[in-house]
Scaffold this motif. Structure first.
Motif, short mmCIF file in Angstrom:
data_model
loop_
_atom_site.label_atom_id
_atom_site.label_comp_id
_atom_site.label_asym_id
_atom_site.label_seq_id
_atom_site.Cartn_x
_atom_site.Cartn_y
_atom_site.Cartn_z
N ASP A 1 -2.89 10.89 4.04
CA ASP A 1 -3.89 9.93 4.76
C ASP A 1 -4.58 9.04 3.45
OD1 ASP A 1 -3.38 10.63 7.24
OD2 ASP A 1 -4.98 12.17 7.44
N SER A 2 -4.29 9.53 2.34
CA SER A 2 -5.10 8.67 1.11
C SER A 2 -4.14 7.79 0.64
CB SER A 2 -5.22 9.94 0.15
OG SER A 2 -6.07 10.88 0.77
N ILE A 3 -4.84 6.54 0.25
CA ILE A 3 -4.00 5.51 -0.45
C ILE A 3 -4.03 5.82 -1.71
CG2 ILE A 3 -6.02 4.03 -0.49
CD1 ILE A 3 -4.24 1.61 -0.32
N CYS B 1 0.87 -1.18 0.09
CA CYS B 1 0.14 0.00 0.02
C CYS B 1 0.88 1.13 -0.28
CB CYS B 1 -0.97 0.10 1.12
SG CYS B 1 -1.95 -1.28 1.34
N SER B 2 0.68 2.09 -0.88
CA SER B 2 1.37 3.45 -1.05
C SER B 2 0.39 4.48 -0.43
CB SER B 2 1.91 3.66 -2.26
OG SER B 2 2.84 2.81 -2.52
N PHE B 3 0.66 5.41 0.42
CA PHE B 3 0.09 6.34 0.78
C PHE B 3 0.65 7.91 0.42
CE2 PHE B 3 -1.32 2.85 3.61
CZ PHE B 3 -2.51 2.97 3.84
#
Length: 135
Positions: free
Chosen positions: A131-133, A126-128
């Motif tokens: 606070d948003s992926i 997962c890359s953020f």
């Protein structure tokens, strides 16, 4: 400019839609690489990294062509978008694109035989951005 609907295939990446989710795969692209190498009916390998070399390297005439070696290695580099677990092996192959030797062709064939395996990877990430992926 006009809207042609949802994308289903983009640059060799197949896009499948489900309930609020997208599934991206390069299965057809991987199959085209195997077809280009004439290895569509090869016996699959379970491990992409070969640590033991045979005592003598067979000179496989179909893969010993340096331009074909470069083409297949470049195609494998694009395949690492969806299969990052082969990145190390592709990096090792890429370091010898200027003058591939029989052992490099052996490693290329091993990696292509691994691509033949049709199982799903357990790798995930997962890359953020904040606070948003994003990926």
């Amino acid at each position: 400019m006009k809207h042609l609907g949802n994308a289903h295939d983009l640059l060799g990446i197949k896009i499948d839609y489900s309930n609020q989710a997208y599934f991206l795969s390069q299965k057809n692209y991987a199959a085209s690489i195997l077809q280009q190498a004439h290895l569509t009916a090869c016996k699959p390998l379970a491990n992409p990294n070969c640590t033991k070399f045979p005592s003598t390297f067979p000179t496989d005439s179909s893969l010993f062509d340096p331009p074909l070696y470069r083409c297949l290695t470049g195609s494998l580099q694009y395949l690492t978008l969806m299969r990052p677990y082969i990145a190390y092996s592709v990096n090792q192959l890429s370091q010898h694109m200027h003058q591939p030797l029989p052992q490099h062709n052996y490693l290329l064939k091993c990696l292509l035989r691994y691509i033949q395996v049709s199982r799903r990877s357990t790798y995930g990430y997962c890359s953020f951005l904040g606070d948003s992926i994003i990926s």
